[in-house]
Design a protein around this motif. Sequence first.
Motif, PDB file in Angstrom:
ATOM      1  N   UNK A 125      -5.401  27.462  36.669  1.00 32.85           N
ATOM      2  CA  UNK A 125      -5.281  28.717  35.951  1.00 32.85           C
ATOM      3  C   UNK A 125      -5.182  29.885  36.937  1.00 32.85           C
ATOM      4  N   UNK A 126      -4.673  31.012  36.441  1.00 41.14           N
ATOM      5  CA  UNK A 126      -4.969  32.281  37.095  1.00 41.14           C
ATOM      6  C   UNK A 126      -6.471  32.502  36.928  1.00 41.14           C
ATOM      7  N   UNK A 127      -7.119  33.002  37.952  1.00 35.70           N
ATOM      8  CA  UNK A 127      -8.569  33.166  37.861  1.00 35.70           C
ATOM      9  C   UNK A 127      -8.968  34.059  36.682  1.00 35.70           C
ATOM     10  N   UNK A 128      -8.135  35.051  36.386  1.00 39.81           N
ATOM     11  CA  UNK A 128      -8.467  35.984  35.306  1.00 39.81           C
ATOM     12  C   UNK A 128      -8.443  35.317  33.935  1.00 39.81           C
ATOM     13  N   UNK A 138     -14.327  28.052  40.382  1.00 41.12           N
ATOM     14  CA  UNK A 138     -13.247  28.643  41.182  1.00 41.12           C
ATOM     15  C   UNK A 138     -12.215  27.604  41.603  1.00 41.12           C
ATOM     16  N   UNK A 139     -12.647  26.351  41.723  1.00 44.76           N
ATOM     17  CA  UNK A 139     -11.714  25.302  42.124  1.00 44.76           C
ATOM     18  C   UNK A 139     -10.630  25.019  41.109  1.00 44.76           C
ATOM     19  N   UNK A 140     -10.773  25.545  39.900  1.00 40.77           N
ATOM     20  CA  UNK A 140      -9.748  25.360  38.878  1.00 40.77           C
ATOM     21  C   UNK A 140      -8.737  26.492  38.865  1.00 40.77           C
ATOM     22  N   UNK A 141      -8.850  27.420  39.803  1.00 41.79           N
ATOM     23  CA  UNK A 141      -7.870  28.510  39.963  1.00 41.79           C
ATOM     24  C   UNK A 141      -6.963  28.203  41.145  1.00 41.79           C
ATOM     25  N   UNK A 142      -5.816  28.847  41.187  1.00 36.37           N
ATOM     26  CA  UNK A 142      -4.932  28.672  42.338  1.00 36.37           C
ATOM     27  C   UNK A 142      -5.156  29.772  43.381  1.00 36.37           C
ATOM     28  N   UNK A 189       8.090  34.806  39.539  1.00 31.18           N
ATOM     29  CA  UNK A 189       7.311  34.547  38.333  1.00 31.18           C
ATOM     30  C   UNK A 189       6.325  33.427  38.648  1.00 31.18           C
ATOM     31  N   UNK A 190       5.040  33.683  38.499  1.00 33.39           N
ATOM     32  CA  UNK A 190       4.015  32.687  38.789  1.00 33.39           C
ATOM     33  C   UNK A 190       3.460  32.166  37.469  1.00 33.39           C
ATOM     34  N   UNK A 191       3.671  30.888  37.211  1.00 34.01           N
ATOM     35  CA  UNK A 191       3.170  30.267  35.988  1.00 34.01           C
ATOM     36  C   UNK A 191       1.903  29.480  36.292  1.00 34.01           C
ATOM     37  N   UNK A 192       1.043  29.356  35.284  1.00 29.07           N
ATOM     38  CA  UNK A 192      -0.230  28.677  35.463  1.00 29.07           C
ATOM     39  C   UNK A 192      -0.385  27.566  34.432  1.00 29.07           C
ATOM     40  N   UNK A 193      -1.537  26.962  34.458  1.00 30.89           N
ATOM     41  CA  UNK A 193      -1.846  25.893  33.519  1.00 30.89           C
ATOM     42  C   UNK A 193      -1.729  26.366  32.063  1.00 30.89           C
ATOM     43  N   UNK A 212       0.294  24.220  29.460  1.00 36.05           N
ATOM     44  CA  UNK A 212      -0.391  23.635  28.315  1.00 36.05           C
ATOM     45  C   UNK A 212       0.277  24.060  27.012  1.00 36.05           C
ATOM     46  N   UNK A 213       0.777  25.294  26.978  1.00 33.74           N
ATOM     47  CA  UNK A 213       1.498  25.748  25.787  1.00 33.74           C
ATOM     48  C   UNK A 213       2.771  24.926  25.590  1.00 33.74           C
ATOM     49  N   UNK A 214       3.453  24.606  26.679  1.00 38.24           N
ATOM     50  CA  UNK A 214       4.645  23.757  26.575  1.00 38.24           C
ATOM     51  C   UNK A 214       4.262  22.344  26.134  1.00 38.24           C
ATOM     52  N   UNK A 215       3.166  21.856  26.694  1.00 37.33           N
ATOM     53  CA  UNK A 215       2.730  20.507  26.321  1.00 37.33           C
ATOM     54  C   UNK A 215       2.435  20.420  24.832  1.00 37.33           C
ATOM     55  N   UNK A 216       1.859  21.469  24.274  1.00 38.13           N
ATOM     56  CA  UNK A 216       1.498  21.460  22.857  1.00 38.13           C
ATOM     57  C   UNK A 216       2.719  21.370  21.946  1.00 38.13           C
TER      58      UNK A 216
END
Length: 494
Positions: free
Chosen positions: A218-221, A229-233, A252-256, A260-264
């Motif tokens: 994820x983005x940390x925000x 924190x290990x789950x952020x890039x 363009x920086x994409x995150x999880x 996940x939205x695409x996966x859904x």
Amino acid sequence: MPLARNISRTLVSCSCIAAFLYFFTALSEYLNLHDLVPSGLSEPSTTYTLRSRDESTRVFRQDLKTTKFLSHAPGFSVVENLYWRNYTYYILTDQPWETPHLRYFASLSFDTQKTEGTLGILAAEIWAIRGDPIAPNVLDKDPQFGTSISFDEAVKKFGKAIELESPMLINDDDNFVNHMYHWIGETFIGAWRIWSSYAWRTGLVLPDFKTVAFIRQWHCAEKPEGHGAGDCWEDYPGANKWFTQKFFPGIKIESRTDWEARADTLQIYRLPLVVIADRAGGHNGPFSAWKPWGDVFRLPVMHDWLTQLRDRVLAGYTGRVNLRPKDTGRLRVMYLERQEHGRSLRDEDHDRLVEALEQLHKERVVDVVIETFTSAIPFADQVAKISTIDILIGVHGNGLTHTIWMNPGNDKAVFEMQPAACTITDYSPLAVAAGVQHYMVHETTFCHPVDCPQRGCTDHENYPDGINSDDIRVTPSVITNEIRKIAQRAAAMH
């Protein structure tokens, strides 16, 4: 009259010559054709060509986009028309045997932990366009050769995939990325090497990436509650974000969250051109030597593949560092000390090393600076400072990632200090890749990468903390004597 007779004779001679050349050419062609005729036949055979006029050929070539690996080494791939659905890559091909081994291409995780929501999902599948087996005992059991799919089924399944913007760089790993070394010094640099090798091999002018995707961070925000924190890039000092945005202006920086939205949607997406960086695939490589880029670093590239990277990062720099310091005719040496961090030199050895380096400076053998990089120093300034340095000295640690900003050359060097019982080859390959000589300093000796002991730490009784010791010892003359030699060689060359 004599003139007319001469002209007439000339015309007759030219006509004879022309006729002779015509019949000679015709005879040669006839004889050449006869060389192709089997014994017993009196006439040359007809030349046949083969071209499919089947409508499926047009559909296959124009409408159905099959997957092609344009460049590959374990852990890093340049792929055309890669498909993705719900965290599984789909490789659609009529030539499955041309696909790299899947364990070198993609994985769910580096250390066998499974990302939440992906349990039981394969990292990649091959869908092979082919007919039915010729015998009843032939089954599609080996995933490396794919699941059979007919042409019509392939068109129906993949023909209307949603196209994503490309070129795209995907970090396909859920571990360690929130660390400057692991993103910039491992994952990105391996991806840049495969992309550079593709450019070198084809001679193509490659476009900039439009998107960088961290599909498992994820983005940390936006990180959900309960995740660390290990789950952020992004890393804590901000180096990862600064570097990525600086290297790819407007990226363009994409995150999880995006993936996940695409996966859904359970839709199939097509990536027209993508670079996949997968640390586990790199570690699985036959020549990895415990690092993900052990194989990809051996691919041929243009000689300035890293200096191009450095120049892009420094483009438009307006910070406090002078990128063109005054030329004194002496090499510039930086000791990047980290005495306030956990991994450090024994205090008395640090003091002795500083004293010995200052002596070199007083003697005007080299110009020496002592630096400490903290998060308070902008990352742009850190890169700028290292880009002006000829020799870098430091204890094994994150700061040695900066090696990649150095200029290549015979008078360029990195001295990395480690406990005498350890040889941890995280940073020496970066120096080799950058064209900089690396010295692994073990208290009273040093070795070059190809001559050093096997990776790891021994003598746990005397070195219980291994590489993370705060009592690393060094004999300063091991470093300073070698610096004198490097300086002498550099002076002789100039």
